[in-house]
Design an enzyme around this catalytic site. Structure first.
Site, PDB file in Angstrom:
ATOM      1  N   HIS A   1     -12.505 -13.625   8.667  1.00  0.00           N
ATOM      2  CA  HIS A   1     -12.019 -13.831  10.030  1.00  0.00           C
ATOM      3  C   HIS A   1     -11.608 -15.290  10.172  1.00  0.00           C
ATOM      4  O   HIS A   1     -12.444 -16.197  10.035  1.00  0.00           O
ATOM      5  CB  HIS A   1     -13.103 -13.502  11.065  1.00  0.00           C
ATOM      6  CG  HIS A   1     -13.229 -12.040  11.339  1.00  0.00           C
ATOM      7  ND1 HIS A   1     -14.134 -11.523  12.247  1.00  0.00           N
ATOM      8  CD2 HIS A   1     -12.551 -10.983  10.839  1.00  0.00           C
ATOM      9  CE1 HIS A   1     -14.010 -10.206  12.285  1.00  0.00           C
ATOM     10  NE2 HIS A   1     -13.059  -9.861  11.434  1.00  0.00           N
TER      11      HIS A   1
ATOM     12  N   ASN B   1       0.843  -1.194   0.000  1.00  0.00           N
ATOM     13  CA  ASN B   1       0.000   0.000   0.000  1.00  0.00           C
ATOM     14  C   ASN B   1       0.885   1.254   0.000  1.00  0.00           C
ATOM     15  O   ASN B   1       1.796   1.382   0.822  1.00  0.00           O
ATOM     16  CB  ASN B   1      -0.913  -0.011   1.223  1.00  0.00           C
ATOM     17  CG  ASN B   1      -2.053   0.976   1.104  1.00  0.00           C
ATOM     18  OD1 ASN B   1      -1.872   2.110   0.715  1.00  0.00           O
ATOM     19  ND2 ASN B   1      -3.250   0.526   1.449  1.00  0.00           N
ATOM     20  N   ASP B   2       0.594   2.169  -0.924  1.00  0.00           N
ATOM     21  CA  ASP B   2       1.397   3.390  -1.023  1.00  0.00           C
ATOM     22  C   ASP B   2       1.133   4.353   0.134  1.00  0.00           C
ATOM     23  O   ASP B   2       1.923   5.269   0.364  1.00  0.00           O
ATOM     24  CB  ASP B   2       1.109   4.103  -2.351  1.00  0.00           C
ATOM     25  CG  ASP B   2       1.508   3.257  -3.558  1.00  0.00           C
ATOM     26  OD1 ASP B   2       2.481   2.480  -3.437  1.00  0.00           O
ATOM     27  OD2 ASP B   2       0.837   3.358  -4.604  1.00  0.00           O
TER      28      ASP B   2
ATOM     29  N   ASN C   1     -13.744  -3.081   0.506  1.00  0.00           N
ATOM     30  CA  ASN C   1     -14.763  -2.034   0.487  1.00  0.00           C
ATOM     31  C   ASN C   1     -15.189  -1.839  -0.956  1.00  0.00           C
ATOM     32  O   ASN C   1     -14.400  -1.401  -1.785  1.00  0.00           O
ATOM     33  CB  ASN C   1     -14.219  -0.722   1.050  1.00  0.00           C
ATOM     34  CG  ASN C   1     -13.868  -0.830   2.522  1.00  0.00           C
ATOM     35  OD1 ASN C   1     -14.561  -1.495   3.280  1.00  0.00           O
ATOM     36  ND2 ASN C   1     -12.793  -0.193   2.927  1.00  0.00           N
TER      37      ASN C   1
ATOM     38  N   VAL D   1     -26.288   5.530  12.890  1.00  0.00           N
ATOM     39  CA  VAL D   1     -26.131   6.802  13.597  1.00  0.00           C
ATOM     40  C   VAL D   1     -27.074   6.826  14.798  1.00  0.00           C
ATOM     41  O   VAL D   1     -27.831   5.895  15.030  1.00  0.00           O
ATOM     42  CB  VAL D   1     -26.443   8.001  12.668  1.00  0.00           C
ATOM     43  CG1 VAL D   1     -25.433   8.101  11.546  1.00  0.00           C
ATOM     44  CG2 VAL D   1     -27.852   7.873  12.086  1.00  0.00           C
TER      45      VAL D   1
ATOM     46  N   LYS E   1     -28.923   2.487   4.690  1.00  0.00           N
ATOM     47  CA  LYS E   1     -29.048   2.487   6.146  1.00  0.00           C
ATOM     48  C   LYS E   1     -27.844   3.201   6.746  1.00  0.00           C
ATOM     49  O   LYS E   1     -26.707   2.917   6.377  1.00  0.00           O
ATOM     50  CB  LYS E   1     -29.111   1.043   6.656  1.00  0.00           C
ATOM     51  CG  LYS E   1     -28.916   0.859   8.145  1.00  0.00           C
ATOM     52  CD  LYS E   1     -30.120   1.288   8.947  1.00  0.00           C
ATOM     53  CE  LYS E   1     -29.960   0.914  10.410  1.00  0.00           C
ATOM     54  NZ  LYS E   1     -31.100   1.328  11.238  1.00  0.00           N
TER      55      LYS E   1
ATOM     56  N   HIS F   1     -10.685  -4.754  -6.235  1.00  0.00           N
ATOM     57  CA  HIS F   1      -9.522  -4.976  -5.386  1.00  0.00           C
ATOM     58  C   HIS F   1      -9.946  -5.089  -3.929  1.00  0.00           C
ATOM     59  O   HIS F   1     -11.078  -4.764  -3.557  1.00  0.00           O
ATOM     60  CB  HIS F   1      -8.518  -3.837  -5.529  1.00  0.00           C
ATOM     61  CG  HIS F   1      -8.967  -2.537  -4.918  1.00  0.00           C
ATOM     62  ND1 HIS F   1      -9.923  -1.732  -5.501  1.00  0.00           N
ATOM     63  CD2 HIS F   1      -8.605  -1.899  -3.766  1.00  0.00           C
ATOM     64  CE1 HIS F   1     -10.135  -0.658  -4.755  1.00  0.00           C
ATOM     65  NE2 HIS F   1      -9.341  -0.736  -3.687  1.00  0.00           N
TER      66      HIS F   1
END
Length: 385
Positions: free
Chosen positions: A289, A82-83, A160, A325, A322, A173
């Site tokens: 996990h 990772n940069d 993500n 919050v 959703k 990715h």
């Protein structure tokens, strides 16, 4: 069970709490809230046009990244450091307070952060990849767990997907963060699985998979080796958990070639159903996990069972999400439809990806047009998508 007024309990109509044995926390289920009018934020439902390869996309083959390095012309998976890493292997220890006040504690955090591209094309996602291509992704995940796990006690693989979940690049990715410590979620899950194992002499999630396979209420996709379910304690609207269902498996590295092929098939089917639900490239955060790793483990890890979590934010449509919050942040997790309702909706969407289905319809429409042109008849059946 009836309440004080004699009304029979209906999980779709009456709020109730559900216990999450992995975290020891409770979830408030309030399915009747789905009937309320919605005037909150809506995400764009339009599909962002993504080109197959862009000369300025730092994840594409042959392009230059932020640190000046040039990506190889990769044809399958591609992994690089990772940069902008959140963890570095040589970070110094933080200073310790001289007064010893327990209210102000800090400790060292070291590790490595890597990025893994699934495919050389930017306009493709996991459910649209071939099964053999997804198997290569799983194989690379296992390699990284083995490589990084030789040094670090926790290797977190996570994806993500979509701008809604904070992803800044549409290229397919994920990220892999290895840390010198067990993160909070891992600590809680380790404690809960260990307590269950000590009491029942069986892995919590292996037992859970058996029960879900028998009940079939919350199963979305299943195979001989894997089970994708909306957990009984799910928080996000269409949250799912991916579980081995046949045997005790600690980590991705322990999967047989047959189990990896089966996993690739189940993943593609699950993610296709996600996309088909609202006919949009479904955003989510997911992560694997598995049992902690590293050379300095103590206490054993036999209580662990490999599993993956999927947390998608969309609630009612491709444009309504959703938000966690208010009550969720300050009091307790809460959801607006039962896990059984969510699982039923996911089960009932087609297994063929909507983009592939539209392409088939377009081809059929083109054939009809050609026949009508040859016969001199009006073209009234052109498919417009």
């Amino acid at each position: 069970m009836s309440g004080q007024d004699g009304v029979k309990f209906d999980p779709k109509e009456h709020q109730h709490q559900r216990y999450n044995p992995l975290t020891g926390r409770w979830v408030l289920v309030s399915a009747h809230r789905m009937t309320r009018p919605w005037a909150g934020q809506k995400e764009s439902a339009s599909q962002q046009h993504v080109v197959r390869s862009h000369p300025q996309n730092p994840l594409c083959p042959g392009n230059t990244r932020a640190n000046g390095q040039v990506n190889p012309d990769y044809e399958s998976t591609f992994v690089f450091e990772n940069d902008f890493p959140a963890l570095q292997p040589d970070a110094p220890d933080p200073p310790q307070g001289s007064d010893g006040d327990s209210l102000f504690q800090s400790k060292a955090a070291r590790g490595k952060c890597q990025v893994m591209c699934f495919h050389p094309w930017s306009d493709i996602t996991l459910p649209l990849m071939r099964q053999d291509e997804v198997i290569k992704v799983i194989d690379k995940w296992a390699e990284l767990v083995e490589e990084l796990g030789a040094t670090y006690p926790w290797v977190q693989i996570f994806e993500n997907k979509g701008a809604t979940m904070g992803c800044s690049n549409p290229h397919p990715h994920c990220q892999v963060w290895a840390s010198s410590f067990l993160p909070n979620e891992a600590v809680v899950s380790d404690r809960s699985q260990k307590a269950y194992y000590q009491q029942h002499q069986q892995q919590l999630l292996l037992r859970y998979a058996e029960q879900e396979a028998n009940r079939q209420e919350r199963v979305v996709v299943q195979s001989s080796d894997w089970l994708a379910v909306v957990p009984y304690w799910a928080t996000w609207p269409y949250q799912t958990m991916l579980l081995p269902r046949r045997r005790h498996i600690l980590r991705l590295t322990d999967l047989t070639p047959e189990e990896r092929r089966d996993l690739a098939d189940v993943m593609r089917r699950l993610l296709t159903k996600y996309d088909n639900l609202f006919q949009v490239s479904f955003p989510y955060s997911m992560g694997w996990h598995g049992a902690p790793t590293g050379p300095h483990l103590s206490g054993g890890v036999d209580h662990w069972q490999l599993h993956a979590h999927y947390y998608p934010p969309l609630l009612r449509s491709a444009s309504v999400r959703k938000f966690m919050v208010g009550y969720e942040m300050l009091a307790q997790e809460q959801r607006d439809l039962t896990p059984e309702q969510a699982a039923e909706r996911l089960r009932n969407v087609p297994d063929e990806h909507y983009r592939n289905r539209k392409r088939s319809e377009e081809k059929e429409g083109d054939l009809v047009d050609e026949e009508e042109e040859e016969g001199g008849e009006p073209m009234i059946n052109r498919v417009i998508v």
